[in-house]
Design an enzyme around this catalytic site. Structure first.
Site, PDB file in Angstrom:
ATOM      1  CD  GLU A  37      28.436 -27.668 -33.217  1.00 60.33           C
ATOM      2  OE1 GLU A  37      29.062 -27.203 -32.251  1.00 60.33           O
ATOM      3  OE2 GLU A  37      28.813 -27.567 -34.405  1.00 60.33           O
ATOM      4  NE  ARG A 263      32.957 -28.336 -19.890  1.00 63.61           N
ATOM      5  CZ  ARG A 263      32.493 -28.509 -21.126  1.00 63.61           C
ATOM      6  NH1 ARG A 263      31.770 -27.568 -21.708  1.00 63.61           N
ATOM      7  NH2 ARG A 263      32.744 -29.608 -21.793  1.00 63.61           N
ATOM      8  CE  LYS A 273      29.502 -31.896 -28.451  1.00 65.62           C
ATOM      9  NZ  LYS A 273      28.295 -31.377 -29.104  1.00 65.62           N
TER      10      LYS A 273
HETATM   11  P1  ATP Z   1      32.174 -30.271 -25.538  1.00 63.93           P
HETATM   12  O1  ATP Z   1      32.803 -29.154 -24.794  1.00 63.93           O
HETATM   13  O2  ATP Z   1      32.275 -31.600 -24.902  1.00 63.93           O
HETATM   14  O3  ATP Z   1      32.580 -30.300 -26.969  1.00 63.93           O
HETATM   15  P2  ATP Z   1      29.934 -28.711 -26.006  1.00 63.93           P
HETATM   16  O4  ATP Z   1      29.664 -27.791 -24.904  1.00 63.93           O
HETATM   17  O5  ATP Z   1      30.620 -28.167 -27.183  1.00 63.93           O
HETATM   18  O6  ATP Z   1      30.648 -29.988 -25.468  1.00 63.93           O
HETATM   19  P3  ATP Z   1      27.280 -28.767 -26.898  1.00 63.93           P
HETATM   20  O7  ATP Z   1      26.626 -29.700 -27.819  1.00 63.93           O
HETATM   21  O8  ATP Z   1      27.478 -27.368 -27.317  1.00 63.93           O
HETATM   22  O9  ATP Z   1      28.660 -29.422 -26.529  1.00 63.93           O
HETATM   23  O10 ATP Z   1      26.622 -28.835 -25.464  1.00 63.93           O
HETATM   24  C1  ATP Z   1      25.252 -28.793 -25.217  1.00 63.93           C
HETATM   25  C2  ATP Z   1      25.039 -28.352 -23.801  1.00 63.93           C
HETATM   26  O11 ATP Z   1      25.682 -29.248 -22.907  1.00 63.93           O
HETATM   27  C3  ATP Z   1      25.614 -26.978 -23.547  1.00 63.93           C
HETATM   28  O12 ATP Z   1      24.594 -26.174 -23.021  1.00 63.93           O
HETATM   29  C4  ATP Z   1      26.696 -27.198 -22.540  1.00 63.93           C
HETATM   30  O13 ATP Z   1      26.622 -26.195 -21.562  1.00 63.93           O
HETATM   31  C5  ATP Z   1      26.365 -28.532 -21.916  1.00 63.93           C
HETATM   32  N1  ATP Z   1      27.584 -29.253 -21.533  1.00 63.93           N
HETATM   33  C6  ATP Z   1      28.580 -29.678 -22.339  1.00 63.93           C
HETATM   34  N2  ATP Z   1      29.551 -30.259 -21.627  1.00 63.93           N
HETATM   35  C7  ATP Z   1      29.174 -30.228 -20.328  1.00 63.93           C
HETATM   36  C8  ATP Z   1      29.760 -30.681 -19.092  1.00 63.93           C
HETATM   37  N3  ATP Z   1      30.939 -31.297 -19.053  1.00 63.93           N
HETATM   38  N4  ATP Z   1      29.069 -30.453 -17.948  1.00 63.93           N
HETATM   39  C9  ATP Z   1      27.869 -29.854 -17.971  1.00 63.93           C
HETATM   40  N5  ATP Z   1      27.271 -29.408 -19.087  1.00 63.93           N
HETATM   41  C10 ATP Z   1      27.906 -29.586 -20.257  1.00 63.93           C
END
Ligand code: ATP
Ligand code: MG
Length: 551
Positions: A37, A263, A273
């Site tokens: 996102e 994760r 984020k």
């Molecule tokens: P955050 O939780 O940091 O706000 P998010 O998951 O909301 O991150 P997205 O932009 O939705 O951020 O993430 C894109 C992809 O990255 C998703 O498929 C998510 O599974 C993966 N992702 C996000 N954080 C991690 C992490 N700490 N480890 C592995 N994969 C991750």
């Protein structure tokens, strides 16, 4: 720890699933996607998701799409879209022509929403967000059906079209799937699919004022792109029944399968984020690319090479069980890579003046120094030597304890690439602090070689005072004082007040030509890289030794 050999490419459960599907002939080619996102910069956790998705696609001869999940214009910006692309490229991955946006599918998604309405699978709810939340129930109690749940198809269609036409303000109504208010999985209790957001969208401008949410956009986008394996982190596991329900109730061209992995979590590091945005907006850091941030932009500016990050992610591996990786392991990967690639220089972080009394005044010479003992091809350079030098304050003690082999009154040490020197006197200021050392050198020890077999136990780095350049050096320490900042009630209150220390150092003249972003080693101190800021500024990437072990 730094000599841990890189493990051979190990298999993992995701690869095994894909491999089995391919062997069974389920797909012609593997298609994965990385779906960020654009509401912030990517962090090291995203690097894990990027590596998993791109590597699996590559290994099985398929491709990985970069798809922006741009469904919430209230939080998304073009700056983030651009930064995310730059970061994925920097990591070394190429999506080729496979760049997509959920917003590309807004018209199709809208039609599919009407499809659900026509089939009695979705309705317009006029409850406020607060009422909806209260009526959702809890883990132990079922939810209460909305009083609007049984609207006619015609009324729902009419209201949905008027939502699209912009007749209602933000929050007035939502479109919800009609599934089961008593479902054990709360995601199935008539989840919201569309909401009204009157905001400019970075790509669709003002064309839309209703937007699908993550759940309604994600699986359908996967299906439209013929994604075969939708690989995401574990927190989406509870969304999978909804993912599958939507695909089963819509005329989608394919039915991707979602699989979840753990994760990445790391000690002393916050990977969310939402919190990282707060750090930037609250000016607790200088920006998304502040070298203390766990963002890819921050790590890059700090001097972490992309291959070290990729190597780290590989070593962490892919599992379904959540775990927390020790940040020392990350540092070790960075150190190991930089040890092979970074050229060595001498720089003195906390200078102490040394005068070599028997070295002629006004004289000087250029001494030969090896650029990288790990890489004979890196050659050598000249380092100027003269009567007045700087050494590290730490390398002198007036009253040394037994095991201190560096300089002290009467002691002899080697100055790297130069000479053996002996300390004759420590000069103090009025406050009693040592401000200068008077030393003598042995002219027969040129190059730092013993003239007669006598040994010294320490080799110090130094710079010539007249030739040295003054540099600003930024020393970074962890942003948080506790190893588990994510568990704090408010992580921002656990910020380390000493996460950045700025000092004025003296560095050898060759460093004036250091290229921004190219890693160098300051001998005996650590790895640094020149910052993009004007002037001669260096960021410390990582020290030479694990400093967490002591803590
Ligand atoms: P955050 O939780 O940091 O706000 P998010 O998951 O909301 O991150 P997205 O932009 O939705 O951020 O993430 C894109 C992809 O990255 C998703 O498929 C998510 O599974 C993966 N992702 C996000 N954080 C991690 C992490 N700490 N480890 C592995 N994969 C991750
Ligand atoms: Mg998310």
């Amino acid at each position: 720890m730094s000599d841990a050999a890189a493990p051979p490419a190990v298999s993992n459960f995701l690869r095994e699933i894909v491999s089995r599907d391919m062997a069974e002939g389920k797909h012609k080619a593997v298609v994965t996607r990385f779906p960020p996102e654009p509401n912030g910069y990517l962090h090291i956790g995203h690097a894990k998701a990027i590596c998993i998705n791109f590597n699996i696609a590559q290994e099985f001869g398929g491709h990985c799409n970069l798809r922006f999940d741009d469904t919430n214009p209230a939080k998304e910006e073009q700056e983030y879209i651009d930064a995310i692309q730059a970061d994925v490229r920097w990591l070394g991955f190429d999506w080729g022509k496979n760049l997509f946006y959920a917003s590309d599918y807004f018209e199709t998604l809208y039609e599919w929403a009407e499809h659900l309405i026509r089939n009695g699978d979705a309705y317009i709810d006029d409850q406020s967000a607060e009422e909806t939340r209260l009526n959702r129930g809890t883990l132990t109690e079922p939810g209460k059906p909305s009083p609007f749940r049984d609207r006619s198809v015609d009324e729902n269609l009419d209201l949905f079209r008027r939502m699209r036409a912009g007749e209602f303000p933000n929050g007035a109504r939502v479109l919800r799937a009609k599934i089961d208010m008593a479902a054990g999985n709360i995601n199935l209790r008539d989840p919201v699919l569309y909401r009204i957001i009157h905001t400019h969208h970075p790509r669709t401008g003002t064309s839309w004022c209703i937007y699908p949410n993550y759940d309604f956009a994600h699986g359908q986008s996967d299906a439209l792109e013929h994604v075969t394996h939708s690989l995401c982190s574990l927190e989406y596991e509870d969304h999978k029944p909804l993912y599958d329900w939507l695909l089963a109730h819509l005329p989608v061209p394919s039915h991707p399968k979602q699989y979840e992995f753990a994760r990445l979590n790391m000690t002393y590091t916050l990977l969310s984020k939402r919190h990282l945005t707060r750090l930037v907006q609250g000016k607790h850091v200088s920006g998304w690319d502040d070298p203390r941030m766990p963002t890819l932009a921050g790590l890059r500016r700090r001097g972490v090479p992309a291959p070290a990050l990729v190597d780290f992610v590989k070593r962490v591996g892919v599992a379904r069980a959540n775990s927390v990786v020790d940040i020392a392991m990350f540092d070790a990967c960075v150190r190991e890579m930089l040890n092979k690639t970074a050229s060595r220089y001498m720089g003195v972080l906390r200078p102490l003046k040394v005068v070599i009394e028997n070295y002629p005044e006004g004289a000087g010479e250029d001494l030969e120094a090896v650029n990288n003992p790990e890489d004979p091809g890196a050659g050598s350079r000249k380092v100027p030597f003269s009567r007045e030098l700087y050494i590290e304050q730490d390398d002198f003690m007036e009253e040394p304890p037994k095991k201190f082999f560096r300089l002290s009154p009467g002691a002899e040490v080697r100055l790297r690439y130069a000479y053996f020197v002996t300390c004759r006197e420590a000069v103090k200021n009025a406050a009693g602090e040592v401000v200068e050392l008077r030393c003598t050198y042995d002219p027969a020890s040129k190059g730092g070689n013993s003239p007669d077999g006598r040994k010294v136990k320490a080799t110090l780095h130094w710079v010539s005072a007249a030739h040295a350049k003054t540099a600003e050096v930024r020393l970074y320490n962890p942003l948080f004082t506790r190893p588990d900042p994510a568990s704090a009630e408010d992580p921002i209150s656990e910020l380390n007040p000493n996460s950045l220390e700025v000092i004025e150092a003296k560095v050898e003249p060759a460093l004036a030509d250091a290229v921004v972003g190219t890693p160098v080693q300051f001998e005996r101190l650590g790895y640094f890289c020149r910052d993009q800021d004007a002037g001669l500024v260096f960021n410390r990437t990582v020290g030479l030794r694990d400093t967490y072990a002591k803590a």
